[in-house]
Structure formats: structure tokens, C-alpha cells
Write a protein that holds these residues in place. Sequence first.
Motif, PDB file in Angstrom:
ATOM      1  N   LEU A  26     -23.644  12.433   9.788  1.00 55.43           N
ATOM      2  CA  LEU A  26     -23.805  11.016  10.095  1.00 55.43           C
ATOM      3  C   LEU A  26     -22.798  10.674  11.175  1.00 55.43           C
ATOM      4  O   LEU A  26     -21.597  10.796  10.971  1.00 55.43           O
ATOM      5  CB  LEU A  26     -23.573  10.160   8.845  1.00 55.43           C
ATOM      6  N   ARG A  27     -23.289  10.259  12.325  1.00 54.43           N
ATOM      7  CA  ARG A  27     -22.418   9.957  13.465  1.00 54.43           C
ATOM      8  C   ARG A  27     -22.093   8.468  13.502  1.00 54.43           C
ATOM      9  O   ARG A  27     -22.714   7.710  14.236  1.00 54.43           O
ATOM     10  CB  ARG A  27     -23.102  10.355  14.761  1.00 54.43           C
ATOM     11  N   ILE A  69     -20.341  -0.694  12.892  1.00 52.58           N
ATOM     12  CA  ILE A  69     -21.007  -0.765  11.597  1.00 52.58           C
ATOM     13  C   ILE A  69     -20.006  -1.233  10.560  1.00 52.58           C
ATOM     14  O   ILE A  69     -18.850  -0.800  10.552  1.00 52.58           O
ATOM     15  CB  ILE A  69     -21.641   0.598  11.215  1.00 52.58           C
ATOM     16  N   TYR A  70     -20.449  -2.128   9.707  1.00 49.92           N
ATOM     17  CA  TYR A  70     -19.601  -2.647   8.646  1.00 49.92           C
ATOM     18  C   TYR A  70     -19.423  -1.572   7.575  1.00 49.92           C
ATOM     19  O   TYR A  70     -20.346  -0.802   7.296  1.00 49.92           O
ATOM     20  CB  TYR A  70     -20.223  -3.918   8.051  1.00 49.92           C
ATOM     21  N   ILE A  71     -18.262  -1.506   6.981  1.00 52.69           N
ATOM     22  CA  ILE A  71     -17.921  -0.448   6.027  1.00 52.69           C
ATOM     23  C   ILE A  71     -18.923  -0.331   4.883  1.00 52.69           C
ATOM     24  O   ILE A  71     -19.322   0.764   4.502  1.00 52.69           O
ATOM     25  CB  ILE A  71     -16.468  -0.618   5.483  1.00 52.69           C
ATOM     26  N   LYS A  76     -23.346   2.700   2.265  1.00 55.58           N
ATOM     27  CA  LYS A  76     -24.759   2.756   1.859  1.00 55.58           C
ATOM     28  C   LYS A  76     -25.481   3.901   2.563  1.00 55.58           C
ATOM     29  O   LYS A  76     -26.291   4.604   1.949  1.00 55.58           O
ATOM     30  CB  LYS A  76     -25.460   1.437   2.181  1.00 55.58           C
ATOM     31  N   ALA A  77     -25.192   4.099   3.841  1.00 58.48           N
ATOM     32  CA  ALA A  77     -25.822   5.193   4.592  1.00 58.48           C
ATOM     33  C   ALA A  77     -25.424   6.551   4.021  1.00 58.48           C
ATOM     34  O   ALA A  77     -26.265   7.444   3.884  1.00 58.48           O
ATOM     35  CB  ALA A  77     -25.446   5.105   6.067  1.00 58.48           C
ATOM     36  N   ARG A  83     -28.519  10.850  -1.691  1.00 62.49           N
ATOM     37  CA  ARG A  83     -29.621  10.667  -2.639  1.00 62.49           C
ATOM     38  C   ARG A  83     -30.929  11.273  -2.105  1.00 62.49           C
ATOM     39  O   ARG A  83     -31.654  11.923  -2.830  1.00 62.49           O
ATOM     40  CB  ARG A  83     -29.803   9.177  -2.933  1.00 62.49           C
ATOM     41  N   LYS A  84     -31.203  11.080  -0.830  1.00 68.02           N
ATOM     42  CA  LYS A  84     -32.469  11.562  -0.258  1.00 68.02           C
ATOM     43  C   LYS A  84     -32.420  13.028   0.147  1.00 68.02           C
ATOM     44  O   LYS A  84     -33.457  13.633   0.405  1.00 68.02           O
ATOM     45  CB  LYS A  84     -32.872  10.702   0.931  1.00 68.02           C
TER      46      LYS A  84
END
Length: 91
Positions: A26-27, A69-71, A76-77, A83-84
Motif C-alpha cells: 500500500l503506497r 490521507i487521513y489516518i 481502514k485500507a 481481510r480481502k
Amino acid sequence: MHFIKLINEKFLQVYSKKQNIDLTILRFTSIYGTESPPEWFTIHSFIKKITNDENPTIFGTGKIKRNQIYIDDAVKAILTSIRKRKSGIFN
């Protein structure tokens, strides 16, 4: 700095392929939150100046774009990627 990140990504890709391990990268760029020093982030700086009836400071031509991006969204990401179980590189 970007070169070092790229080298690390390539190393992880080679290692995960050799070891048959799924890899998710995740970048995230600039993560901000309530504890972030406001002067570090454009959003905080702009909101503070605008609410104080001041003009926000724009450096250069103003054409450079920054992704922030907010923490909570970053967390969540991360949780969604776990999860996925989807492999790949995500910006």
C-alpha cells in the motif's frame, strides 16, 4: 528517498515470488491526523488560514498536487487489504 522505496518494493516482490508468499504493498503518501503538526500538511494550513480570514500560502505555481490521507482511512485500507487478501501494489 523514492529510489530506496522502489528498491525495497522490488526486493519484496522477488522474495515473495521466490517464497510463494502473497504480497500487498500500500503506497500511502502523506498520512495526517489529529496529532499531526498543522504546519506539515497543506489541508491544516489552508483551513487554519481561511478560518482566520487569511489567504493560504501557495508555493511556486500552485500546480503541484499532493495526495494526503487521513489516518483513519489509512487504517481502514490496511484492514481491508488484510481481510480481502488481495495481492498487488496499490497507490
